[in-house]
Design a protein around this motif. Structure first.
Motif, PDB file in Angstrom:
ATOM      1  N   HIS A   1      -6.706  -3.274  -6.306  1.00  0.00           N
ATOM      2  CA  HIS A   1      -6.425  -3.106  -4.871  1.00  0.00           C
ATOM      3  C   HIS A   1      -6.349  -1.626  -4.507  1.00  0.00           C
ATOM      4  CE1 HIS A   1      -4.255  -3.291  -1.033  1.00  0.00           C
ATOM      5  NE2 HIS A   1      -4.778  -4.486  -0.928  1.00  0.00           N
TER       6      HIS A   1
ATOM      7  N   ASN B   1       2.368   1.745  -3.452  1.00  0.00           N
ATOM      8  CA  ASN B   1       1.409   2.265  -4.432  1.00  0.00           C
ATOM      9  C   ASN B   1       1.098   3.735  -4.182  1.00  0.00           C
ATOM     10  OD1 ASN B   1       1.074  -0.193  -5.838  1.00  0.00           O
ATOM     11  ND2 ASN B   1      -0.535  -0.875  -4.436  1.00  0.00           N
TER      12      ASN B   1
ATOM     13  N   ARG C   1       2.141  -9.150  -6.630  1.00  0.00           N
ATOM     14  CA  ARG C   1       2.429 -10.567  -6.919  1.00  0.00           C
ATOM     15  C   ARG C   1       3.015 -10.718  -8.325  1.00  0.00           C
ATOM     16  NH1 ARG C   1      -2.423 -10.479  -4.086  1.00  0.00           N
ATOM     17  NH2 ARG C   1      -2.300 -11.492  -2.024  1.00  0.00           N
TER      18      ARG C   1
ATOM     19  N   ASN D   1      -5.524  -9.543  -8.052  1.00  0.00           N
ATOM     20  CA  ASN D   1      -6.038 -10.220  -6.862  1.00  0.00           C
ATOM     21  C   ASN D   1      -7.498 -10.619  -7.019  1.00  0.00           C
ATOM     22  OD1 ASN D   1      -6.504 -11.147  -4.294  1.00  0.00           O
ATOM     23  ND2 ASN D   1      -6.059  -9.214  -3.277  1.00  0.00           N
TER      24      ASN D   1
ATOM     25  N   SER E   1       6.777  -9.267   0.946  1.00  0.00           N
ATOM     26  CA  SER E   1       6.156  -9.875   2.135  1.00  0.00           C
ATOM     27  C   SER E   1       4.969 -10.766   1.784  1.00  0.00           C
ATOM     28  CB  SER E   1       5.673  -8.739   3.054  1.00  0.00           C
ATOM     29  OG  SER E   1       4.754  -7.927   2.334  1.00  0.00           O
ATOM     30  N   LYS E   2       4.764 -11.065   0.522  1.00  0.00           N
ATOM     31  CA  LYS E   2       3.677 -11.991   0.173  1.00  0.00           C
ATOM     32  C   LYS E   2       4.287 -13.326  -0.157  1.00  0.00           C
ATOM     33  CE  LYS E   2       0.018  -8.764  -0.843  1.00  0.00           C
ATOM     34  NZ  LYS E   2       0.701  -7.609  -0.264  1.00  0.00           N
TER      35      LYS E   2
ATOM     36  N   ARG F   1     -11.975 -17.081  -0.590  1.00  0.00           N
ATOM     37  CA  ARG F   1     -10.660 -17.054  -1.236  1.00  0.00           C
ATOM     38  C   ARG F   1      -9.684 -17.927  -0.468  1.00  0.00           C
ATOM     39  NH1 ARG F   1      -6.325 -12.081  -1.509  1.00  0.00           N
ATOM     40  NH2 ARG F   1      -6.312 -12.557   0.727  1.00  0.00           N
TER      41      ARG F   1
ATOM     42  N   THR G   1       0.824  -1.208   0.000  1.00  0.00           N
ATOM     43  CA  THR G   1       0.000   0.000   0.000  1.00  0.00           C
ATOM     44  C   THR G   1       0.857   1.257   0.000  1.00  0.00           C
ATOM     45  OG1 THR G   1      -1.794  -1.158   1.147  1.00  0.00           O
ATOM     46  CG2 THR G   1      -1.776   1.257   1.297  1.00  0.00           C
TER      47      THR G   1
HETATM   48  C1  LIG Z   1      -2.695  -6.666  -5.463  1.00  0.00           C
HETATM   49  C2  LIG Z   1      -2.298  -6.092  -4.134  1.00  0.00           C
HETATM   50  N1  LIG Z   1      -1.689  -4.891  -4.111  1.00  0.00           N
HETATM   51  C3  LIG Z   1      -1.314  -4.322  -2.948  1.00  0.00           C
HETATM   52  C4  LIG Z   1      -1.549  -4.958  -1.736  1.00  0.00           C
HETATM   53  C5  LIG Z   1      -1.148  -4.235  -0.460  1.00  0.00           C
HETATM   54  O1  LIG Z   1      -0.096  -4.864   0.146  1.00  0.00           O
HETATM   55  P1  LIG Z   1       0.141  -4.583   1.702  1.00  0.00           P
HETATM   56  O2  LIG Z   1      -0.155  -3.127   1.940  1.00  0.00           O
HETATM   57  O3  LIG Z   1      -0.824  -5.486   2.404  1.00  0.00           O
HETATM   58  O4  LIG Z   1       1.555  -4.937   1.933  1.00  0.00           O
HETATM   59  C6  LIG Z   1      -2.178  -6.209  -1.709  1.00  0.00           C
HETATM   60  C7  LIG Z   1      -2.445  -6.892  -0.387  1.00  0.00           C
HETATM   61  N2  LIG Z   1      -3.563  -7.745  -0.469  1.00  0.00           N
HETATM   62  C8  LIG Z   1      -4.002  -8.329   0.767  1.00  0.00           C
HETATM   63  C9  LIG Z   1      -4.314  -9.805   0.480  1.00  0.00           C
HETATM   64  O5  LIG Z   1      -4.404 -10.157  -0.715  1.00  0.00           O
HETATM   65  O6  LIG Z   1      -4.498 -10.534   1.460  1.00  0.00           O
HETATM   66  C10 LIG Z   1      -5.243  -7.590   1.287  1.00  0.00           C
HETATM   67  C11 LIG Z   1      -6.423  -7.760   0.351  1.00  0.00           C
HETATM   68  O7  LIG Z   1      -4.957  -6.225   1.345  1.00  0.00           O
HETATM   69  C12 LIG Z   1      -2.567  -6.785  -2.936  1.00  0.00           C
HETATM   70  O8  LIG Z   1      -3.198  -7.977  -2.961  1.00  0.00           O
END
Ligand SMILES: Cc1ncc(COP(=O)(O)O)c(CN[C@H](C(=O)O)[C@H](C)O)c1O
Length: 344
Positions: A85, A64, A173, A141, A200-201, A317, A61
């Motif tokens: 997102h 972005n 991703r 997503n 971190s994913k 999901r 986040t």
């Molecule tokens: C496409 C995309 N871009 C940005 C983010 C934001 O990443 P973080 O701020 O959580 O690190 C996410 C997180 N996605 C998270 C998840 O899938 O569990 C939730 C929905 O926020 C994402 O899926």
């Protein structure tokens, strides 16, 4: 009872190698850009992503939002896909922080369509906001981890360039897209100006993302990060696991995709309706079409130690991650089988 956490690929624990790297990390004050491990991560990430410069940020986040802040002026408009997102899950930050408005376009498996984009780009009329940025998402997503092909990204990029509009990729991703398609990451990033990727994913780091792009834009993003209190001091302790994530964890993503496919095949065989093609690590089960009560389904799974989440109005999901094993997949299938028998 062992917990099987399929809520997201954000729920992972750092590997032992990452923990040791955190302990051993060489550190310095990153506000002065003197943390050697952060600099190494940023330089490595810029090279991997094919961009001039890169910045370690706290989350996808933040990455972005720093892109929007660095590219746009208040009062401009950004174009995004309607289930992105940035539009749905970042708390309206583009308006709250950058003071821009959003203009959404429909996606086909997450991909922005050229004809919709051309209609959405603003003309030079004093009444209209200027289009300040176009944002894509890959994998997508809400489209179930769909891979947006490079040629689709190229079509968007070419229109944007003709209009002199920058393009940002929410590539949280992106490494999953590369692993699933066999296409190198830079084949995707060549069609965007800035890109955010999550460490971190699926890559398993405990924290952090990277924002990469032109050097001047990344320096503006660095200033915005400082304004928002994101100037970090001895951040090498989080850059070190990030380096391992970036350089060692992408190759294993195919394993997550295999587990997702196996899980999807088993669930489909039981009569559950899966709405996405399961190209990567995300499964979207349509509970309405499957004739199941979503909340009861999630609750019964949780009672068996299996965690999953809802997405949108109708879907459950499942997201595989590096902790999920083939045995876990079988456990989930056996559990769901039992649950469905009881609801007959
Ligand atoms: C496409 C995309 N871009 C940005 C983010 C934001 O990443 P973080 O701020 O959580 O690190 C996410 C997180 N996605 C998270 C998840 O899938 O569990 C939730 C929905 O926020 C994402 O899926």
């Amino acid at each position: 009872m062992k917990k099987i956490d399929l809520r997201s690929d954000t729920v992972t624990q750092p590997t032992m190698e990452m923990r040791q790297a955190m302990f051993d990390a060489m550190v310095g004050d990153d506000v002065y850009q003197e943390d050697p491990t952060v600099r190494q991560l940023e330089e490595t990430a810029a090279a991997v992503l094919g961009k001039e410069a890169a910045l370690l940020v706290t989350s996808g986040t933040q990455g972005n939002q720093l892109a929007v802040l660095a590219w746009c002026r208040p009062g401009e408009e950004i174009i995004l896909e309607e289930n992105s997102h940035i539009f749905l899950y970042e708390g309206g930050a583009v308006s709250a922080l950058a003071g821009v408005q959003t203009r959404t376009v429909p996606g086909v498996r997450g991909a922005i369509q050229p004809e919709d984009l051309m209609k959405a780009i603003r003309d030079d009329d004093i009444h209209h906001p200027d289009t300040g940025l176009i944002c894509m998402e890959n994998t997508h997503n809400r489209a179930g981890g769909a891979v947006v092909p490079p040629e689709s990204m190229k079509a968007v990029y070419e229109i944007a360039k003709e209009c002199g509009i920058p393009v940002h990729l929410d590539g949280a991703r992106l490494f999953n897209a590369a692993a699933a398609s066999g296409i190198p990451v830079q084949e995707f990033t060549q069609y965007v100006d800035t890109v955010q990727v999550c460490l971190s994913k699926g890559l398993g780091a405990p924290i952090g993302s990277i924002l990469a792009g032109p050097r001047d834009v990344i320096e503006r993003a660095r200033k915005w990060r400082k304004r928002l209190g994101g100037g970090m001091r001895q951040a090498g302790v989080i850059a070190a696991p990030g380096l391992i994530a970036l350089t060692k964890m992408a190759d294993r993503l195919a394993e997550d995709h295999k587990h997702a496919r196996q899980l999807a095949q088993g669930l489909t065989a039981m009569g559950l309706q899966i709405d996405n093609q399961v190209e990567t690590n995300i499964i979207l089960i349509n509970m309405v079409k499957s004739g199941q009560d979503r909340e009861a389904f999630l609750r019964q799974l949780a009672e068996q130690g299996i965690l999953a989440g809802g997405m949108g109005e109708e879907h459950v999901r499942f997201v595989t991650n590096y902790h999920i094993t083939a045995e876990d997949v079988q456990t989930v299938l056996d559990t769901v089988q039992q649950m469905l028998k009881q609801t007959v």
